[in-house]
Scaffold this motif. Sequence first.
Motif, PDB file in Angstrom:
ATOM      1  N   PHE A  41       0.818  -1.208   0.000  1.00  0.00           N
ATOM      2  CA  PHE A  41       0.000   0.000   0.000  1.00  0.00           C
ATOM      3  C   PHE A  41       0.854   1.261   0.000  1.00  0.00           C
ATOM      4  N   ILE A  42       0.508   2.184  -0.888  1.00  0.00           N
ATOM      5  CA  ILE A  42       1.099   3.514  -0.853  1.00  0.00           C
ATOM      6  C   ILE A  42       0.431   4.210   0.329  1.00  0.00           C
ATOM      7  N   PRO A  43       1.205   4.695   1.285  1.00  0.00           N
ATOM      8  CA  PRO A  43       0.595   5.293   2.485  1.00  0.00           C
ATOM      9  C   PRO A  43       0.029   6.690   2.223  1.00  0.00           C
ATOM     10  N   ILE A  44      -0.728   7.165   3.204  1.00  0.00           N
ATOM     11  CA  ILE A  44      -1.250   8.531   3.181  1.00  0.00           C
ATOM     12  C   ILE A  44      -0.715   9.271   4.404  1.00  0.00           C
ATOM     13  N   ASP A  45      -0.726  10.604   4.303  1.00  0.00           N
ATOM     14  CA  ASP A  45      -0.294  11.397   5.461  1.00  0.00           C
ATOM     15  C   ASP A  45      -1.493  11.674   6.368  1.00  0.00           C
ATOM     16  N   ASP A  46      -1.271  12.440   7.424  1.00  0.00           N
ATOM     17  CA  ASP A  46      -2.326  12.723   8.405  1.00  0.00           C
ATOM     18  C   ASP A  46      -3.497  13.520   7.825  1.00  0.00           C
TER      19      ASP A  46
END
Length: 162
Positions: A41-46
């Motif tokens: 998974f490509i992560p996401i920021d806050d």
Amino acid sequence: HCFGEKFINEGDEIISTELEHHANYVPWHFLRKKKNAIIKFIPIDDDGNLLIDQLPGLITNKTKIISVTHMSNVTGTIIDIKKIKEIANAHGIPVCVDGTQGAAHLKTDMQELGCDFYAFSAHKMYVMRRAQRTGRRLRAVSNLVCAATTRFGQTQARSSRL
């Protein structure tokens, strides 16, 4: 699903995002279980933004497809498909886009996006509403529209009933 059956084998990798709707995640999940593949998974920021800069670090010689949403149905985040496709092209990896939200809410030009597959459900395009206004009865089925952009610059569209 057809792509995965043919081209994904044990140990191969599928890259997706943490923003996916179940419609884009679940088929890859079942394929992962069936073929003993790996989903990354490509992560996401806050703030819910996709960290595309981390995509190159996820790609290996076992990566067979990158499958991402065009626009998140939860956060409204719009994914830079052209940037993902640019990274994927450098590695010869096809890109599949879940365009269900994007097709309904964004200007969607297949040639401009350059993705290999773009799929969306027709009910998001107000098909049911129009049919109700005309008084037609519809069976309880969904329409799926899938546009596959070939590497030769042509777009093929197919509609099928599920």
